[in-house]
Design a protein around this motif. Structure first.
Motif, PDB file in Angstrom:
ATOM      1  N   LEU A 150      52.110   5.478  53.134  1.00  0.00           N
ATOM      2  CA  LEU A 150      52.615   5.242  51.786  1.00  0.00           C
ATOM      3  C   LEU A 150      53.285   6.492  51.234  1.00  0.00           C
ATOM      4  CD1 LEU A 150      49.771   3.105  50.144  1.00  0.00           C
ATOM      5  CD2 LEU A 150      52.165   2.436  50.352  1.00  0.00           C
ATOM      6  N   ASN A 151      52.673   7.632  51.486  1.00  0.00           N
ATOM      7  CA  ASN A 151      53.256   8.878  51.001  1.00  0.00           C
ATOM      8  C   ASN A 151      54.548   9.207  51.728  1.00  0.00           C
ATOM      9  OD1 ASN A 151      53.570  11.736  50.195  1.00  0.00           O
ATOM     10  ND2 ASN A 151      51.532  11.418  49.335  1.00  0.00           N
ATOM     11  N   ALA A 152      54.563   8.963  53.036  1.00  0.00           N
ATOM     12  CA  ALA A 152      55.784   9.230  53.799  1.00  0.00           C
ATOM     13  C   ALA A 152      56.918   8.307  53.360  1.00  0.00           C
ATOM     14  CB  ALA A 152      55.516   9.062  55.293  1.00  0.00           C
ATOM     15  N   VAL A 153      56.577   7.035  53.075  1.00  0.00           N
ATOM     16  CA  VAL A 153      57.599   6.059  52.708  1.00  0.00           C
ATOM     17  C   VAL A 153      58.073   6.244  51.270  1.00  0.00           C
ATOM     18  CG1 VAL A 153      57.995   3.602  52.253  1.00  0.00           C
ATOM     19  CG2 VAL A 153      56.951   4.318  54.401  1.00  0.00           C
ATOM     20  N   PHE A 154      57.132   6.417  50.343  1.00  0.00           N
ATOM     21  CA  PHE A 154      57.493   6.475  48.925  1.00  0.00           C
ATOM     22  C   PHE A 154      57.500   7.883  48.330  1.00  0.00           C
ATOM     23  CE2 PHE A 154      55.836   2.076  49.315  1.00  0.00           C
ATOM     24  CZ  PHE A 154      56.979   1.400  48.882  1.00  0.00           C
ATOM     25  N   GLY A 155      56.862   8.829  49.012  1.00  0.00           N
ATOM     26  CA  GLY A 155      56.848  10.194  48.490  1.00  0.00           C
ATOM     27  C   GLY A 155      55.863  10.405  47.361  1.00  0.00           C
ATOM     28  N   VAL A 156      54.959   9.461  47.139  1.00  0.00           N
ATOM     29  CA  VAL A 156      53.948   9.600  46.086  1.00  0.00           C
ATOM     30  C   VAL A 156      52.596   9.155  46.622  1.00  0.00           C
ATOM     31  CG1 VAL A 156      55.530   9.259  44.156  1.00  0.00           C
ATOM     32  CG2 VAL A 156      54.454   7.279  45.216  1.00  0.00           C
ATOM     33  N   ASN A 157      51.529   9.661  46.029  1.00  0.00           N
ATOM     34  CA  ASN A 157      50.192   9.226  46.439  1.00  0.00           C
ATOM     35  C   ASN A 157      49.279   9.003  45.242  1.00  0.00           C
ATOM     36  OD1 ASN A 157      49.691  11.810  45.578  1.00  0.00           O
ATOM     37  ND2 ASN A 157      48.893  12.564  47.540  1.00  0.00           N
ATOM     38  N   GLN A 158      49.899   8.739  44.116  1.00  0.00           N
ATOM     39  CA  GLN A 158      49.104   8.448  42.936  1.00  0.00           C
ATOM     40  C   GLN A 158      49.924   7.598  41.970  1.00  0.00           C
ATOM     41  OE1 GLN A 158      48.132  12.230  41.223  1.00  0.00           O
ATOM     42  NE2 GLN A 158      50.226  12.965  41.238  1.00  0.00           N
ATOM     43  N   GLY A 159      49.258   7.107  40.940  1.00  0.00           N
ATOM     44  CA  GLY A 159      49.927   6.253  39.968  1.00  0.00           C
ATOM     45  C   GLY A 159      49.483   4.808  40.119  1.00  0.00           C
ATOM     46  N   GLU A 160      49.653   4.041  39.050  1.00  0.00           N
ATOM     47  CA  GLU A 160      49.172   2.657  39.026  1.00  0.00           C
ATOM     48  C   GLU A 160      49.855   1.801  40.083  1.00  0.00           C
ATOM     49  OE1 GLU A 160      48.909  -1.132  35.904  1.00  0.00           O
ATOM     50  OE2 GLU A 160      49.517   0.850  35.169  1.00  0.00           O
ATOM     51  N   ARG A 161      51.179   1.943  40.240  1.00  0.00           N
ATOM     52  CA  ARG A 161      51.903   1.137  41.215  1.00  0.00           C
ATOM     53  C   ARG A 161      51.445   1.454  42.635  1.00  0.00           C
ATOM     54  NH1 ARG A 161      57.921   1.901  40.385  1.00  0.00           N
ATOM     55  NH2 ARG A 161      57.464   0.706  38.494  1.00  0.00           N
ATOM     56  N   PHE A 162      51.242   2.709  42.906  1.00  0.00           N
ATOM     57  CA  PHE A 162      50.794   3.155  44.226  1.00  0.00           C
ATOM     58  C   PHE A 162      49.409   2.589  44.535  1.00  0.00           C
ATOM     59  CE2 PHE A 162      48.473   6.084  46.935  1.00  0.00           C
ATOM     60  CZ  PHE A 162      49.356   6.361  47.948  1.00  0.00           C
ATOM     61  N   GLU A 163      48.484   2.700  43.588  1.00  0.00           N
ATOM     62  CA  GLU A 163      47.118   2.223  43.792  1.00  0.00           C
ATOM     63  C   GLU A 163      47.084   0.714  44.003  1.00  0.00           C
ATOM     64  OE1 GLU A 163      44.363   3.912  44.273  1.00  0.00           O
ATOM     65  OE2 GLU A 163      45.481   5.788  44.109  1.00  0.00           O
ATOM     66  N   LYS A 164      47.889  -0.005  43.224  1.00  0.00           N
ATOM     67  CA  LYS A 164      47.931  -1.455  43.350  1.00  0.00           C
ATOM     68  C   LYS A 164      48.506  -1.872  44.699  1.00  0.00           C
ATOM     69  CE  LYS A 164      47.234  -5.546  41.572  1.00  0.00           C
ATOM     70  NZ  LYS A 164      45.849  -6.044  41.425  1.00  0.00           N
ATOM     71  N   LEU A 165      49.544  -1.177  45.138  1.00  0.00           N
ATOM     72  CA  LEU A 165      50.163  -1.482  46.429  1.00  0.00           C
ATOM     73  C   LEU A 165      49.169  -1.227  47.562  1.00  0.00           C
ATOM     74  CD1 LEU A 165      52.757  -2.415  47.834  1.00  0.00           C
ATOM     75  CD2 LEU A 165      53.537  -0.044  47.832  1.00  0.00           C
ATOM     76  N   LYS A 166      48.451  -0.130  47.463  1.00  0.00           N
ATOM     77  CA  LYS A 166      47.443   0.200  48.477  1.00  0.00           C
ATOM     78  C   LYS A 166      46.380  -0.897  48.555  1.00  0.00           C
ATOM     79  CE  LYS A 166      44.206   3.301  47.759  1.00  0.00           C
ATOM     80  NZ  LYS A 166      43.414   4.542  47.618  1.00  0.00           N
ATOM     81  N   GLU A 167      45.915  -1.329  47.415  1.00  0.00           N
ATOM     82  CA  GLU A 167      44.880  -2.364  47.347  1.00  0.00           C
ATOM     83  C   GLU A 167      45.375  -3.699  47.900  1.00  0.00           C
ATOM     84  OE1 GLU A 167      43.104  -5.085  43.782  1.00  0.00           O
ATOM     85  OE2 GLU A 167      43.292  -2.934  43.346  1.00  0.00           O
ATOM     86  N   LEU A 168      46.591  -4.092  47.514  1.00  0.00           N
ATOM     87  CA  LEU A 168      47.130  -5.381  47.947  1.00  0.00           C
ATOM     88  C   LEU A 168      47.438  -5.410  49.440  1.00  0.00           C
ATOM     89  CD1 LEU A 168      49.483  -6.160  44.929  1.00  0.00           C
ATOM     90  CD2 LEU A 168      47.603  -7.614  45.726  1.00  0.00           C
ATOM     91  N   LEU A 169      48.004  -4.335  49.968  1.00  0.00           N
ATOM     92  CA  LEU A 169      48.310  -4.282  51.400  1.00  0.00           C
ATOM     93  C   LEU A 169      47.040  -4.422  52.220  1.00  0.00           C
ATOM     94  CD1 LEU A 169      51.041  -1.502  51.696  1.00  0.00           C
ATOM     95  CD2 LEU A 169      51.237  -3.835  52.544  1.00  0.00           C
TER      96      LEU A 169
END
Length: 446
Positions: free
Chosen positions: A148-167
């Motif tokens: 996720l970090n390599a693809v989006f360049g971020v590892n925090q935030g509401e959108r990131f956390e939600k994406l991690k959970e859903l995947l």
């Protein structure tokens, strides 16, 4: 046209065995019918499986224009969409491969090094000393955060956390041998509401799409040329006609990278931790090699350690995450292993059976990293990432991540097995994985 021999078992019985106990199916069929046999799975076209390195070489070195591969990957369509590189052939496949390859090689890899070590340390530090933990869940968290970090360049935030959970939730919903059946039987892909398996899968996928499209819209509204993540590179890439990728193409390729880029690595890391801690000699050799470094915190130096590399290679040999190469559908007649295959025949290399050959890997069932220090194997004898124009584009990143995560965990945490039993290799979606019930104990932080 005469196909290689096939089991006499009814095609639906073969399919059920392939779903439930894939290794038993492969080993049992090879024992009776040899290195080249025809599998018949339900209503699917016959699949010719080849595990002889000579046959794999003939397949891999043939002109790629002799085969279609994308249209043989329809099983992945529900997961990744129509525009995934996995489902493309010809010029479009080549274009997307050229666009997606650079981020996983060269200097860009270096920027991921410290990130992978930090993520591995952070995930493991959350485990309680003295309490057993599910190893695959921990490794999946590491690999998902890394990709996720390599693809989006971020590892925090509401959108990131939600994406991690859903995947995680979406992939878990089609991971067991029973639930993965939905990928093999189109008739099971029915939406009977949010509580039905396929209905839940589709709703999770829709939420993932909303998050990805929101990210694309935000990136277009606020472009930042200083970013070097994969999504930024893909959005700025142009093909030979100067055309960018569409949002739908970006979505499908991003999902391909996210799904393939963490599920497989998580399984490999879990196996590696088992093998390392089931052999005190392997564990000690690895610790000695890592501690011999003047600067063991330098990721690029860690990634070049020969014994660490051999441990990773042997892990991927003994239980390769991908049991088969991607299918190749014959477009013009081709001779492989003495068989003349006509157009529309589907051929696949059997990675698992090739890696289990006693003539190439003596005592193949034993974990022996030294074999990769003593001998170099050809790409037709050892092929955990497939080969030719269908080899996994994330191979370099996956190996880099695997080495750094393992080195971090082994050198900073003292772990032990909860029992001596080897985790059972089981189907996870379309891949092979150690059982998710496999546990270890964190004894101390070093």
């Amino acid at each position: 046209m005469k196909l290689p021999p096939s089991p006499k078992t009814h095609p639906f019985a073969q399919l059920l065995q392939w779903i439930a106990t894939p290794l038993d199916y492969l080993e049992g069929t090879q024992k009776v019918y040899g290195d080249c046999f025809t599998a018949r799975f339900g209503k699917l076209p016959p699949l010719v499986m080849v595990s002889n390195p000579q046959g794999i070489q003939q397949m891999m070195t043939a002109d790629s224009k002799q085969f279609d591969s994308g249209r043989g990957n329809q099983i992945f369509r529900p997961l990744v969409g129509d525009n995934s590189m996995l489902l493309l052939d010809g010029d479009r496949h080549q274009r997307d491969r050229q666009l997606l390859t650079p981020p996983f090689h060269g200097e860009r890899m270096r920027t991921y090094g410290n990130l992978i070590c930090d993520i591995s340390d952070k995930v493991m530090s959350k485990r309680m000393i003295g309490e057993p933990f599910f190893v695959r869940a921990a490794m999946q968290e590491i690999s998902l955060l890394a990709i996720l970090n390599a693809v989006f360049g971020v590892n925090q935030g509401e959108r990131f956390e939600k994406l991690k959970e859903l995947l995680t939730s979406m992939l878990d919903s089609v991971s067991s041998p029973v639930s993965s059946s939905v990928l093999f039987f189109n008739s099971l892909q029915q939406d009977f509401g949010a509580w039905s398996p396929w209905g839940r899968f589709l709703r999770q996928q829709k939420q993932i799409d909303q998050l990805i499209y929101a990210e694309l819209e935000e990136r277009r509204s606020h472009p930042d040329s200083s970013r070097s993540d994969i999504l930024t590179l893909l959005m700025s890439a142009r093909d030979e006609q100067g055309q960018p990728m569409t949002d739908q193409e970006l979505r499908d390729e991003l999902l391909t990278l996210l799904i393939a880029g963490h599920e497989t690595t998580a399984s490999a890391l879990t196996w590696a931790l088992y093998w390392i801690h089931s052999s005190p000699e392997v564990h000690q050799k690895l610790l000695t090699e890592i501690s011999s470094l003047s600067d063991p915190s330098d990721p690029t130096v860690l990634a070049k350690l020969p014994y660490l590399n051999a441990v990773c290679q042997e892990t991927l040999r003994i239980y390769p995450v991908a049991m088969l190469t991607l299918p190749r559908i014959v477009k013009s007649p081709i001779n492989i292993m003495g068989y003349e295959f006509e157009p529309e025949t589907t051929i696949m290399g059997c990675i698992y059976l090739t890696h289990q050959r006693e003539d190439i890997y003596p005592e193949a069932k034993l974990f022996k990293p030294e074999r990769f220090l003593e001998k170099q194997f050809s790409p037709y004898q050892y092929l955990p990432f497939g080969g030719s124009n269908r080899r996994c584009i994330g191979m370099a990143f996956a190996l880099f991540e695997m080495k750094l995560a393992l080195a971090t965990v082994v050198s900073r945490y003292q772990l032990s097995l909860t029992d001596k039993h080897q985790p059972k290799p089981v189907r996870r979606g379309v891949t092979l994985s150690p059982s998710s019930s496999f546990k270890m104990v964190l004894n101390s932080q070093l």
